[in-house]
Enzyme design. Structure first.
Site: not given
Length: 271
Positions: A2-3, A92, A111, A152
DNA sequence: GTAAACCTGGCA
DNA sequence: TGCCAGGTTTAC
């Protein structure tokens, strides 16, 4: 998984079911998420009416009348699905929340990289370091990226995925955004012009809003708040398409690894 | 900076 | 059997 577009989709699909609802029975079946759930977690959630459900970066935030809020991150494989008639629970399914007016919300995460915390959003360490929202025109603009890049030397893909720079972009959408912007993932931000940075910001909003319109990507197993798959996986231009034809110029898509993450790009369209 | 850690499942 | 996966943090 999920973004930003997926989390936004979860928020939108859950809102009609959760706003105004009161958790009456919270069952923690496995407290070992990325941070262990505290013993009092269920007690702290029960009996409090959900007033708002917001997204910030990849986080979901459910607010009640009083602090603390319920802050959720889906990690890589997390899922939050509401249903009126719950199916039997699987191995899960770690947290199950039943509501006063019926319905059950199940947090599933094979996970266990996901996270649930009860905290005040304004003081939570999880949220305090996040950069601007990509759709925040006041804070996220070409000049912002340009100034940041001068400080940077860093791969532009790395910068896009840095949650402190801009919140919500992960590996799929970083690849798609860079394709839309015509920039190679390895390009150093120090060598981007102001115009490049403006293109990048436009590409970011364009890709993310298209993905939200299609209710996110179900590359393998993403489901929204009511258990439906997203549709953006069919619209991916480059992500996980190594060797396939570039949709613009038909050159084969290339793959390389940056910062341990797979990156996909068209060597002709992206410079 | 870069690698490894956290965890499970799926696929070659 | 080994490698890879949408994320983030921690340790060299």
């Amino acid at each position: 998984m999920p973004e930003l577009p997926e989390v936004e989709t979860v928020a939108r699909t859950l809102r009609p079911h959760l706003i105004g609802a009161v958790p009456v029975a919270v069952e923690v079946r496995n407290r070992n998420l990325r941070r262990p759930l505290p013993r009092r977690f269920a007690a702290l959630l029960e009996g409090r009416r959900i007033e708002t459900l917001q997204r910030r970066g990849k986080y979901l935030i459910a607010q009640f009348a009083e602090s603390p809020a319920w802050i959720i991150h889906l990690g890589m494989s997390g899922r939050l699905v509401f249903s009126l008639e719950p199916a039997p629970l699987g191995p899960h399914d770690h947290v199950v929340v039943r509501f006063d007016r019926g319905g059950t919300l199940v947090f599933t995460d094979p996970r266990r990289f996901g996270l649930m915390v009860l905290a005040d959003p304004s003081s939570s360490d999880l949220l305090s370091g996040l950069g601007p929202e990509p759709f925040d025109e006041e804070a996220f603009h070409g000049r912002y990226l340009f100034e940041l890049g001068r400080r940077r030397r860093r791969a532009v893909k790395d910068v896009l995925m840095d949650q402190r720079v801009v919140a919500g972009i992960g590996n799929i959408y970083a690849n798609e955004i860079l394709f839309a912007a015509g920039l190679r993932p390895r390009r150093s931000v120090a060598r981007l012009t102001l115009r490049d940075c403006e293109t990048l910001v436009r590409a970011t909003r364009c890709v993310l809003s298209e993905a939200i319109e299609h209710r996110g990507s179900s590359v393998s197993d993403f489901l929204d708040g009511v258990g439906r798959r997203g549709g953006y996986q069919w619209r991916r231009r480059v992500y996980d398409r190594e060797g396939e034809e570039c949709p613009r110029c038909r050159m084969p898509i290339k793959k390389l690894v940056i910062g341990q993450r797979s990156s996909f790009y068209c060597p002709n369209c992206q410079r």
